[in-house]
Scaffold this motif. Sequence first.
Motif, PDB file in Angstrom:
ATOM      1  N   HIS A 144       0.847  -1.204   0.000  1.00  0.00           N
ATOM      2  CA  HIS A 144       0.000   0.000   0.000  1.00  0.00           C
ATOM      3  C   HIS A 144       0.874   1.242   0.000  1.00  0.00           C
ATOM      4  O   HIS A 144       2.068   1.169   0.287  1.00  0.00           O
ATOM      5  CB  HIS A 144      -0.906   0.017   1.244  1.00  0.00           C
ATOM      6  CG  HIS A 144      -0.142   0.154   2.528  1.00  0.00           C
ATOM      7  ND1 HIS A 144       0.541  -0.895   3.103  1.00  0.00           N
ATOM      8  CD2 HIS A 144       0.082   1.222   3.343  1.00  0.00           C
ATOM      9  CE1 HIS A 144       1.139  -0.484   4.207  1.00  0.00           C
ATOM     10  NE2 HIS A 144       0.883   0.807   4.377  1.00  0.00           N
ATOM     11  N   ASP A 146       0.667   5.015   1.992  1.00  0.00           N
ATOM     12  CA  ASP A 146      -0.065   5.526   3.154  1.00  0.00           C
ATOM     13  C   ASP A 146      -1.067   6.606   2.745  1.00  0.00           C
ATOM     14  O   ASP A 146      -0.732   7.550   2.014  1.00  0.00           O
ATOM     15  CB  ASP A 146       0.910   6.113   4.191  1.00  0.00           C
ATOM     16  CG  ASP A 146       1.644   5.028   4.964  1.00  0.00           C
ATOM     17  OD1 ASP A 146       1.277   3.847   4.835  1.00  0.00           O
ATOM     18  OD2 ASP A 146       2.582   5.375   5.705  1.00  0.00           O
ATOM     19  N   HIS A 258       4.674  -0.219   0.110  1.00  0.00           N
ATOM     20  CA  HIS A 258       5.368  -1.000   1.129  1.00  0.00           C
ATOM     21  C   HIS A 258       4.389  -1.898   1.860  1.00  0.00           C
ATOM     22  O   HIS A 258       3.189  -1.603   1.916  1.00  0.00           O
ATOM     23  CB  HIS A 258       6.083  -0.064   2.124  1.00  0.00           C
ATOM     24  CG  HIS A 258       5.145   0.885   2.834  1.00  0.00           C
ATOM     25  ND1 HIS A 258       4.608   2.007   2.216  1.00  0.00           N
ATOM     26  CD2 HIS A 258       4.620   0.867   4.081  1.00  0.00           C
ATOM     27  CE1 HIS A 258       3.810   2.636   3.072  1.00  0.00           C
ATOM     28  NE2 HIS A 258       3.800   1.961   4.206  1.00  0.00           N
TER      29      HIS A 258
HETATM   30 FE   LIG Z   1       2.151   2.081   5.655  1.00  0.00          FE
END
Ligand SMILES: [Fe+2]
Length: 298
Positions: A144, A146, A258
């Motif tokens: 994903h 953030d 990540h």
């Molecule tokens: Fe994250």
Amino acid sequence: MPNPILTPESVLCESACNSWTQPDPQGSRVTELEKGKVLYLPQLAFVLSPQELALLDVSRVDPKRKNISYNPESGRLTGIADEADRPAIEGLLARHYQSCKMLIAALLPEYQQHLHSPVNTLRLHPVTAWRKSSSWRKDDSRLHVDAFPSRPMHGERILRIFTNINPQGGSREWRIGEDFPQLARRFYPRLGGYSPLTSWLQHVVGITKRRRTRYDALMLQMHDKMKSDAQYQQQGLQLTFQFPPGSSWICFSDQTPHAAMAGQFMLEQTWQLPVLGMKHPEHSPLRVLESLAGRALL
Ligand SMILES: [Fe+2]
């Protein structure tokens, strides 16, 4: 089918930096960081005192919380299980924050005047403990970028410094994905619309801390589409990498895909950075998405 593999050179930029106060011996890495690479500092350890090492126990975290968080500007510390731990944990997080601030001054001095809203966390749980109890949307072992439902960023960057402080030798294992322009081209056609009225209402009733912009709506949808796409998770371009104890790494977590796969005991420092505080704003998710959308997104 095995995961398509990225090379370490394509997603990581390694630095010989071994001090929180000295510039990178190989020169500035700001351009590579802003292109979305993880700035990997294998020799940058955060050394804990015996008293601080004794804090590394999951029982110190409030069972209702994922991590212990500290806002060094307000002094607000959240997530401790026992009030008696407050002075020692606050001391550790305040010391860690000061070290991260010095590291920015040494490695990324151009950001010093622009970074704001610092928060750092002490992460005591094994990554796997949270995977079991999380919904897919909160499962950070899925690749994903953030984007936070309650905290619209309005295009600002999320800069994070991570340090593995595991005293038992355990590495932090991440999967790291493709660069943001490629990722955005992959997911942008699947992203939906935006309602200014809904964004206004969500802010008024307190679902969001401020109004969600078109940019925030796209980033949140991309976060969700990435995590819910099993084929992308398994077959999307990625590299598995182990960050050993005594190493640190820095990335823009709103840009670098990540996934945290394994590990326990970490310190993490977050700041926000306005796009205009970047050396190359054209690499920001805001500018990349605006070029795909053909319009302003704020
Ligand atoms: Fe994250």
